[in-house]
Design a protein around this motif. Structure first.
Motif, PDB file in Angstrom:
ATOM      1  N   THR A  37      58.448  43.629  35.572  1.00  6.90           N
ATOM      2  CA  THR A  37      57.183  44.243  35.470  1.00  6.90           C
ATOM      3  C   THR A  37      55.829  43.181  34.927  1.00  6.90           C
ATOM      4  O   THR A  37      56.311  42.278  34.547  1.00  6.90           O
ATOM      5  N   SER A  38      54.662  43.642  35.307  1.00  5.38           N
ATOM      6  CA  SER A  38      53.488  42.482  34.954  1.00  5.38           C
ATOM      7  C   SER A  38      53.570  42.612  33.466  1.00  5.38           C
ATOM      8  O   SER A  38      53.191  43.740  32.655  1.00  5.38           O
ATOM      9  N   PRO A  39      53.461  41.343  32.820  1.00  3.87           N
ATOM     10  CA  PRO A  39      53.324  41.220  31.261  1.00  3.87           C
ATOM     11  C   PRO A  39      51.754  41.496  30.859  1.00  3.87           C
ATOM     12  O   PRO A  39      51.522  41.697  29.805  1.00  3.87           O
ATOM     13  N   SER A  40      51.031  42.197  31.730  1.00  2.00           N
ATOM     14  CA  SER A  40      49.651  42.583  31.224  1.00  2.00           C
ATOM     15  C   SER A  40      49.738  43.959  30.926  1.00  2.00           C
ATOM     16  O   SER A  40      48.710  44.366  30.109  1.00  2.00           O
ATOM     17  N   LEU A  41      50.790  44.667  30.969  1.00  2.00           N
ATOM     18  CA  LEU A  41      50.919  46.076  30.591  1.00  2.00           C
ATOM     19  C   LEU A  41      51.096  46.193  29.068  1.00  2.00           C
ATOM     20  O   LEU A  41      51.531  45.455  28.685  1.00  2.00           O
TER      21      LEU A  41
END
Ligand SMILES: Cc1ncc(COP(=O)(O)O)c(C=O)c1O
Length: 433
Positions: A37-41
């Motif tokens: 998953t995107s680490p921006s979450l």
């Protein structure tokens, strides 16, 4: 709901967790998640929900958690309310998608329903979206189009979403802008909440920055959400309406978080008897299905013609079915429940503040939209974690605020258990402070 034997505690008939959090399956899943998953979450804390019912969430290890977060103020009717589930299943069996470029019956029915409950005297019209940020984008596009003006005003502390227009209006945390500049030009941020702050418009904005005749809209959350659950002073919203009327500026109410019955009225702006020109909604309006909308007076919405604004998925039939069932439930007792349960929680949290005045500095809110402010971010973060360890899901906002935003189906027993668990969490953190 499944329950692992021995993991359920019956406290006032309200289930909550007793095992370690996160448990072994949760830890394994989080490791998997982190690869893909995107680490921006943001990922507030390690909860791994797999089922929900009412105000209870079951995690991947079978722990039962009391939900005072409602998936970020979304599941207004509780998790998987049977009437919402039935509406979704029925519609999914008939038609899942065709697009608002054609004449979907449930699309128009949904628009008429939102028009019926809109806080506007003139007949409204509605545009349906998939999310809150799209509703705000659409509202702003309409405001510029209809007025022929370019400038926009929003507020310090505001959160309106993450697409370019909405994030440009946002000013709750610098990290939402970091690395993404330049933002949309023509946006000014005003101070929020105090009646005395309204002089900023005449003394700063209109005097030194831009003439009021070039301002298209003032975009405001009637109660700020991400910015810290901030309730404006009485007179503030009325003051904004006056400024708008005086200069032909449109008032856009972003009710994505504070609307849909959470304050005990369908729309938060109704707490001050103020009528917006455009209202944006999402989150709680469809109990977790992806639906948003912006609602505008007929004379405004009819300013644009075919093709000016559209969407492939917005107003999806299944999401509309969920929302029609949701509105019935909100009007059928859940808004009244928000008032009753909100009063109990507010009283309990104020008692807690009196007990721990060195860490809790403010308790505020309307209905089931309550903010508990702490003296430092370290303390609010520690309380959020300590509550999670006890099986109570809450979520921070602002710099040092914990938001209390449970589903509106919260029972008296659940409110009491939630208060008890939150009180234990605060006591643990205060003892170390
Ligand atoms: C007031 C407000 N407006 C807009 C948004 C954006 O909504 P979404 O995340 O559905 O795009 C949010 C989301 O938290 C919000 O709280």
């Amino acid at each position: 709901m499944t329950q692992a034997p021995g993991k359920l505690v019956q406290a006032s008939a309200v289930p909550h967790v007793v095992t370690e959090l996160p448990g072994p399956r949760a830890r394994a899943h989080i490791e998997f998640d982190r690869q893909w998953t995107s680490p921006s979450l943001p990922r507030a804390y390690p909860v791994v929900p797999v089922r929900g019912h009412g105000c209870t969430i079951e995690d991947i290890d079978g722990n039962l958690l009391l939900d005072f977060n409602a998936g970020i103020a979304v599941t207004s009717t509780g998790h998987s309310h049977p009437e919402v589930v039935r509406a979704i299943q029925e519609q999914a069996g008939k038609l899942i998608h065709y697009s608002a470029d054609f004449y979907l019956p449930i699309y128009a029915e949904m628009c008429a329903e939102l028009a019926r409950i809109a806080p506007m005297k003139e007949k409204p019209r509605v545009f349906l979206t998939n999310s809150g940020t799209e509703a705000v984008e659409g509202a702003v596009k309409l405001a510029r189009y209809a007025t022929g003006r370019q400038y926009l005003v929003s507020f310090l502390g505001a959160f309106h979403g993450r697409t370019y227009g909405s994030v440009s209006l946002t000013a709750s945390k610098a990290k939402y802008h970091a690395g993404f500049g330049p933002m949309l030009p023509g946006v000014f941020h005003a101070p929020f909440g105090h009646v005395a702050d309204l002089k900023w418009f005449d003394e700063v904005l209109f005097d030194r920055e831009v003439p009021p005749t070039e301002v298209a809209a003032i975009v405001v959350e009637p109660i700020q959400g991400e910015g810290g659950y901030v309730v404006p002073e009485d007179g503030f919203m009325q003051g904004l309406r006056r400024i708008c009327d005086e200069h032909g500026i449109l008032l856009i109410a972003d009710e994505v978080q504070c609307g849909a019955g959470r304050t005990g009225k369908m729309w938060a702006i109704q707490n001050w008897d103020v009528e917006p020109d455009i209202l944006a909604t999402a989150k709680g309006i469809a109990s977790g299905m992806t639906l948003g909308a912006f609602i505008a007076r007929d004379s405004l919405m009819t300013k644009w013609g075919p093709g000016a604004h559209g969407t492939t998925y917005g107003g999806n039939p299944v999401a509309c079915a969920a929302s029609l069932a949701t509105i019935k439930l909100l009007e059928g007792g859940l808004m009244a429940n928000a008032v009753a349960r909100g009063a109990e929680l507010m009283a309990g949290l104020r008692r807690l503040q009196a007990q721990f005045p060195s860490v809790i500095t403010d308790v505020r809110g309307i209905g089931l939209m309550i903010g508990v402010e702490f003296d430092t971010h370290e303390h609010s973060a520690a309380v959020e974690w300590a509550a999670f360890q006890r099986g109570l899901l809450t979520l921070e906002c602002g710099h040092s605020v914990i938001r209390i935003a449970p589903p509106l189906v919260l029972t008296e027993a659940e409110a009491a258990v939630g208060l008890e668990l939150f009180g234990e969490a605060v006591a643990e953190v205060a003892a170390k402070a």
